[in-house]
Design a protein around this motif. Structure first.
Motif, mmCIF file in Angstrom:
data_model
loop_
_atom_site.group_PDB
_atom_site.id
_atom_site.type_symbol
_atom_site.label_atom_id
_atom_site.label_comp_id
_atom_site.label_asym_id
_atom_site.label_seq_id
_atom_site.Cartn_x
_atom_site.Cartn_y
_atom_site.Cartn_z
ATOM 1 N N ALA A 118 0.920 -1.312 0.496
ATOM 2 C CA ALA A 118 0.550 -0.041 0.000
ATOM 3 C C ALA A 118 1.104 1.280 -0.153
ATOM 4 O O ALA A 118 1.999 1.026 0.679
ATOM 5 C CB ALA A 118 -1.021 -0.370 1.247
ATOM 6 N N ASP A 119 1.095 2.118 -0.673
ATOM 7 C CA ASP A 119 1.293 3.456 -0.604
ATOM 8 C C ASP A 119 1.527 4.338 0.872
ATOM 9 O O ASP A 119 0.183 4.221 1.522
ATOM 10 C CB ASP A 119 0.298 4.950 -1.389
ATOM 11 N N PHE A 120 2.554 4.843 0.631
ATOM 12 C CA PHE A 120 2.938 5.452 1.955
ATOM 13 C C PHE A 120 2.419 6.443 2.043
ATOM 14 O O PHE A 120 2.065 7.504 0.798
ATOM 15 C CB PHE A 120 4.909 5.897 2.599
ATOM 16 N N GLN A 121 2.367 6.498 3.548
ATOM 17 C CA GLN A 121 1.090 7.763 3.644
ATOM 18 C C GLN A 121 1.621 8.779 4.855
ATOM 19 O O GLN A 121 1.889 7.503 5.936
ATOM 20 C CB GLN A 121 -0.565 7.770 4.101
ATOM 21 N N PRO A 122 1.238 9.892 5.300
ATOM 22 C CA PRO A 122 1.617 10.410 6.612
ATOM 23 C C PRO A 122 1.245 10.012 7.484
ATOM 24 O O PRO A 122 -0.079 10.055 7.541
ATOM 25 C CB PRO A 122 1.758 12.144 6.518
ATOM 26 N N ALA A 123 1.442 9.510 9.085
ATOM 27 C CA ALA A 123 0.811 8.948 10.064
ATOM 28 C C ALA A 123 0.911 10.318 11.559
ATOM 29 O O ALA A 123 2.946 10.546 11.559
ATOM 30 C CB ALA A 123 0.449 8.063 10.659
ATOM 31 N N ASN A 124 0.399 10.200 12.078
ATOM 32 C CA ASN A 124 0.931 11.060 13.375
ATOM 33 C C ASN A 124 1.694 12.096 13.211
ATOM 34 O O ASN A 124 2.749 12.638 12.976
ATOM 35 C CB ASN A 124 2.011 10.175 14.013
ATOM 36 N N CYS A 125 1.255 13.057 12.413
ATOM 37 C CA CYS A 125 2.024 14.218 11.075
ATOM 38 C C CYS A 125 0.974 15.647 11.958
ATOM 39 O O CYS A 125 -0.448 15.231 12.692
ATOM 40 C CB CYS A 125 1.484 13.666 10.027
ATOM 41 N N GLY A 126 0.407 16.367 11.269
ATOM 42 C CA GLY A 126 1.150 17.590 11.818
ATOM 43 C C GLY A 126 0.124 17.888 9.999
ATOM 44 O O GLY A 126 -0.274 17.852 9.253
ATOM 45 N N PHE A 127 -0.821 19.327 10.427
ATOM 46 C CA PHE A 127 -2.032 19.995 8.936
ATOM 47 C C PHE A 127 -1.432 21.202 9.031
ATOM 48 O O PHE A 127 -1.783 22.103 9.747
ATOM 49 C CB PHE A 127 -3.448 19.291 9.252
ATOM 50 N N ASP A 128 -1.448 21.400 7.569
ATOM 51 C CA ASP A 128 -2.096 22.809 7.069
ATOM 52 C C ASP A 128 -3.233 23.066 7.208
ATOM 53 O O ASP A 128 -4.464 23.248 6.849
ATOM 54 C CB ASP A 128 -1.616 22.265 5.375
ATOM 55 N N VAL A 129 -3.245 24.881 7.510
ATOM 56 C CA VAL A 129 -4.003 25.838 8.010
ATOM 57 C C VAL A 129 -4.238 27.205 7.112
ATOM 58 O O VAL A 129 -2.774 27.898 7.074
ATOM 59 C CB VAL A 129 -4.136 25.675 9.592
ATOM 60 N N ALA A 130 -4.582 27.301 6.407
ATOM 61 C CA ALA A 130 -5.190 28.932 5.489
ATOM 62 C C ALA A 130 -4.929 29.939 6.605
ATOM 63 O O ALA A 130 -5.576 30.622 7.161
ATOM 64 C CB ALA A 130 -5.922 28.777 4.867
ATOM 65 N N TRP A 131 -3.712 30.317 6.814
ATOM 66 C CA TRP A 131 -3.668 31.180 8.598
ATOM 67 C C TRP A 131 -4.168 32.782 7.807
ATOM 68 O O TRP A 131 -3.395 33.246 6.747
ATOM 69 C CB TRP A 131 -2.795 30.951 9.663
ATOM 70 N N SER A 132 -4.076 33.613 8.506
ATOM 71 C CA SER A 132 -4.100 34.521 7.449
ATOM 72 C C SER A 132 -2.702 35.086 8.577
ATOM 73 O O SER A 132 -1.806 34.788 8.729
ATOM 74 C CB SER A 132 -4.472 35.884 8.606
ATOM 75 N N GLY A 169 1.580 18.847 17.002
ATOM 76 C CA GLY A 169 1.390 18.744 18.511
ATOM 77 C C GLY A 169 0.879 16.874 18.544
ATOM 78 O O GLY A 169 -0.313 16.661 17.747
ATOM 79 N N THR A 170 0.897 16.970 20.053
ATOM 80 C CA THR A 170 0.354 15.260 20.177
ATOM 81 C C THR A 170 -1.184 14.612 20.111
ATOM 82 O O THR A 170 -1.293 13.934 19.534
ATOM 83 C CB THR A 170 0.908 14.783 22.088
ATOM 84 N N LEU A 171 -1.467 16.395 20.945
ATOM 85 C CA LEU A 171 -3.079 16.346 20.875
ATOM 86 C C LEU A 171 -4.325 16.403 18.970
ATOM 87 O O LEU A 171 -4.653 16.236 18.627
ATOM 88 C CB LEU A 171 -4.070 17.687 21.696
ATOM 89 N N ILE A 172 -2.893 16.986 18.480
ATOM 90 C CA ILE A 172 -3.235 16.671 16.750
ATOM 91 C C ILE A 172 -2.972 15.653 16.196
ATOM 92 O O ILE A 172 -3.686 14.951 15.853
ATOM 93 C CB ILE A 172 -2.510 17.997 16.575
ATOM 94 N N TYR A 173 -2.413 14.298 16.253
ATOM 95 C CA TYR A 173 -1.927 13.512 16.001
ATOM 96 C C TYR A 173 -3.100 12.379 16.400
ATOM 97 O O TYR A 173 -3.439 11.594 15.754
ATOM 98 C CB TYR A 173 -0.193 12.605 16.650
ATOM 99 N N ALA A 174 -2.824 12.672 17.387
ATOM 100 C CA ALA A 174 -4.590 11.260 18.052
ATOM 101 C C ALA A 174 -5.303 12.105 16.360
ATOM 102 O O ALA A 174 -6.140 10.902 16.842
ATOM 103 C CB ALA A 174 -4.849 12.218 18.912
ATOM 104 N N HIS A 175 -6.219 12.560 16.435
ATOM 105 C CA HIS A 175 -6.676 12.733 15.633
ATOM 106 C C HIS A 175 -5.899 12.460 13.757
ATOM 107 O O HIS A 175 -7.115 12.317 13.329
ATOM 108 C CB HIS A 175 -7.173 14.274 15.907
ATOM 109 N N ALA A 176 -4.953 12.075 14.028
ATOM 110 C CA ALA A 176 -4.006 12.699 12.095
ATOM 111 C C ALA A 176 -4.713 11.763 10.812
ATOM 112 O O ALA A 176 -5.472 11.668 9.883
ATOM 113 C CB ALA A 176 -2.870 11.933 12.187
#
Length: 403
Positions: free
Chosen positions: A188-202, A239-246
């Protein structure tokens, strides 16, 4: 009789644990590592405190692996978190359970444990050859690229522990995928896990708050509800809290859905209490002052709320509802090279119950090469150790059968 020659390719936790298991049998074991030193990712993870396993109830521990739970259960049963702690302590590294339930060596770092481990492997006759990059398999012959040129070996059995595709600068590049696919292995193709996410900040928010922690919040997604903190980055959130949802967030984005992480900025107060407190604020107060004085929000929380919604002209009850469920829109996972770990790899259908590749008899696999993922918290490392041990036992069982 000639002693059987076993080649382990990959000197990370799974490969070294396989070497240790094999070293107790009547075989010769050689570990081939592409990098100048072994266990680089292990040492990097240990720089901020080596989280070796988790202290939660074992039955709960085994549920952390999603669709791979049933396939990993046998390996984990043979090397449980408690057994891992006993193994660590036998190497002279006492462990303790932190307030989060995570287990650490008292030394906190990975280097003392690794030194003791390598010393024991050496005493048991395990040979480690560095700067040996595996470049292919030709009719049972392993080909390596070394500083002295190409080397060929023909072992009696092979155990692959080449890792996934996260942190490639430390050695796990995923370059093995093409060769195994050509040999009929389903990967199976590799994907990021336990990773951060991009957000369109101002631009203002990025410049003002990048690097700031957002503390004492509760986050919700399809993965569930988790409490803790995360960090604002230049590109989004980490962060760890984000990784829990990754995993859930990544899969939602891949399906083309609009994907949000819902954030409760004031988990200590009910929506009703917040509405009452905000309603009592002086009418002359600005929205920012109301959020600071009446809702108790920090500057970064106030700014985050403004990034995700427009709180102007909201009633006290509407503002309270927003504070308890701020919708943070995510655009994409961060690149796999930045991820703590990777999802994807050799599908379970391609290996037998002994971790042997069905299309390559005598070749066994372990660790992050396999298609599984888990949250951070010691689950990843424990399972790499456990599958390394399980694959080594499977290899020995196969040797007995074919001989």
């Amino acid at each position: 009789m000639r002693r059987k020659q076993i080649a382990i390719i990959g000197g990370g936790p799974a490969g070294l644990m396989a070497a240790e298991e094999l070293s107790t049998s009547d075989v010769d074991v050689t570990v081939y590592e592409a990098m100048p030193t072994v266990a680089r990712k292990f040492l990097m993870a240990g720089k901020s405190g080596l989280n070796i396993t988790h202290g939660e109830d074992y039955d709960r521990f085994t549920t952390r692996f999603g669709a791979s739970e049933a396939r990993l259960k046998g390996a984990l049963d043979e090397f449980t978190p408690q057994m891992l702690r006993e193994w660590t302590e036998a190497l002279g590294q006492e462990t303790f359970v932190g307030t989060s339930g995570r287990v650490f060596p008292k030394a906190m770092k990975g280097s003392p444990l690794l030194r003791a481990w390598l010393s024991r492997l050496s005493e048991r006759g395990v040979e480690i050859k560095l700067r040996h990059r595996w470049i292919g398999l030709d009719d049972g012959t392993l080909l390596f690229e070394t500083p002295e040129g190409q080397v060929e070996i023909r072992p009696d059995a092979v155990l692959l522990a080449l890792g996934g595709a996260s942190w490639p600068r430390l050695g796990s590049t995923g370059q093995w995928v093409g060769g195994l696919r050509q040999a009929g292995v389903d990967v199976a193709d590799f994907q990021p896990a336990n990773c951060g996410f991009d957000v369109a900040w101002s631009e203002y928010f990025r410049e003002r708050f990048a690097g700031e922690p957002v503390k004492s919040v509760v986050t919700t997604s399809d993965a569930g509800r988790f409490e803790g903190e995360f960090v604002i980055t230049q590109n989004g959130v980490e962060g760890t809290l984000i990784y829990a949802h990754a995993a859930a967030l990544r899969d939602s984005l891949q399906e083309g859905r609009r994907t949000f992480l819902t954030i409760d900025l004031a988990p200590g107060r009910s929506e009703e209490r917040l509405a009452r407190d905000l309603a009592r604020a002086p009418s002359k107060d600005s929205v920012s002052n109301k959020l600071r004085k009446s809702a108790g929000l920090s500057p970064v929380k106030i700014a985050l709320l403004r990034e995700c919604a427009v709180p102007q002209h909201m009633s006290a009850s509407e503002l309270a509802r927003l504070i308890k469920a701020v919708p943070l829109a995510l655009s994409s996972p961060r690149p796999i090279a930045e991820a703590i770990s990777s999802a994807g790899g050799i599908r379970w259908e391609s290996i037998d119950q002994n971790y042997m590749l069905k299309s390559l008899p005598g070749t066994f696999v372990a660790g992050e090469m396999l298609d599984w993922e888990a949250p951070t918290g010691g689950y990843l490392l424990t399972t790499c150790f456990a599958t390394g041990k399980a694959a080594a036992r499977g290899l020995l069982h196969w040797l007995i059968k074919v001989c």
